[in-house]
Motif scaffolding. Structure first.
Motif, PDB file in Angstrom:
ATOM      1  N   ASP A  28       0.957  -1.296   0.287  1.00 57.68           N
ATOM      2  CA  ASP A  28       0.039  -0.078  -0.069  1.00 57.68           C
ATOM      3  C   ASP A  28       0.907   1.424   0.042  1.00 57.68           C
ATOM      4  OD1 ASP A  28      -2.474  -1.466  -0.090  1.00 57.68           O
ATOM      5  OD2 ASP A  28      -2.430  -1.430   2.406  1.00 57.68           O
ATOM      6  N   LYS A  29       0.498   2.377  -0.620  1.00 51.27           N
ATOM      7  CA  LYS A  29       1.290   3.495  -0.729  1.00 51.27           C
ATOM      8  C   LYS A  29       1.343   4.364   0.436  1.00 51.27           C
ATOM      9  CE  LYS A  29       2.908   7.168  -3.329  1.00 51.27           C
ATOM     10  NZ  LYS A  29       4.137   7.352  -2.356  1.00 51.27           N
ATOM     11  N   ASP A  33       5.992   8.496   2.164  1.00 52.69           N
ATOM     12  CA  ASP A  33       7.152   8.263   1.512  1.00 52.69           C
ATOM     13  C   ASP A  33       7.721   9.496   0.673  1.00 52.69           C
ATOM     14  OD1 ASP A  33       7.234   5.573   2.217  1.00 52.69           O
ATOM     15  OD2 ASP A  33       6.384   4.763   0.611  1.00 52.69           O
TER      16      ASP A  33
END
Length: 123
Positions: A28-29, A33
Motif C-alpha cells: 500500500d502507498k 514516502d
C-alpha cells in the motif's frame, strides 16, 4: 529426444493466477514516502523526547481542541491520524503552510519533523 510442452489449459491457468496474485503483493502507498529525505545525522527523535514540545509550541494555538482548528494535537493519539494520512508531512514539510497562526518554524524544526515522520514517528 521428444519435447513435451505444457497444455494450453495449464498456461492459461498460470497466466490468470499471476494476474490476480500480483496486485495482492503490492505494498500500500505510504503517504509519508514523498517529500525530502531525512538529512539529519544521528537523529534521536521521538514524540516524547522532542516532538511533543515542538508541537505544543507551534500547533496548539489552533489544534488544542479549543482553538479554531478542528483537531486536537495535545496527545500522540490526537496527531497520529494526520501523521498516518501524510497531512503533517504535506503541510509542515513540503508546502510549509503550517503553522498559520503567525508562529514561524525554522528549517531545522521542519527537518526534525520530516526525519521523525520518515523514522515512523516513534512515540
Amino acid at each position: 529426444m521428444k519435447l513435451i510442452l505444457p497444455s494450453a489449459t495449464l498456461i492459461t491457468a498460470l497466466i490468470i493466477s499471476s494476474i490476480f496474485a500480483l496486485p495482492s503483493c503490492k505494498k500500500d502507498k505510504d503517504p509519508n514516502d514523498k517529500g525530502p529525505d531525512c538529512n539529519i545525522s544521528n537523529a534521536d527523535l521521538s514524540y516524547n523526547k522532542n516532538m511533543k514540545s515542538l508541537i505544543d509550541r507551534v500547533c496548539l494555538s489552533c489544534h488544542s481542541g479549543a482553538g479554531p482548528g478542528p483537531r486536537d494535537y495535545r496527545t500522540f493519539a490526537g496527531i497520529k491520524p494526520v501523521l498516518d494520512n501524510g497531512e503533517v508531512l504535506e503541510r509542515v514539510v513540503i508546502k510549509k503552510d503550517m503553522p498559520q497562526s503567525g508562529i514561524t518554524m525554522s528549517q531545522a524544526q521542519r527537518d526534525s519533523v520530516n526525519c521523525w515522520i520518515k523514522a515512523g514517528y516513534p512515540q
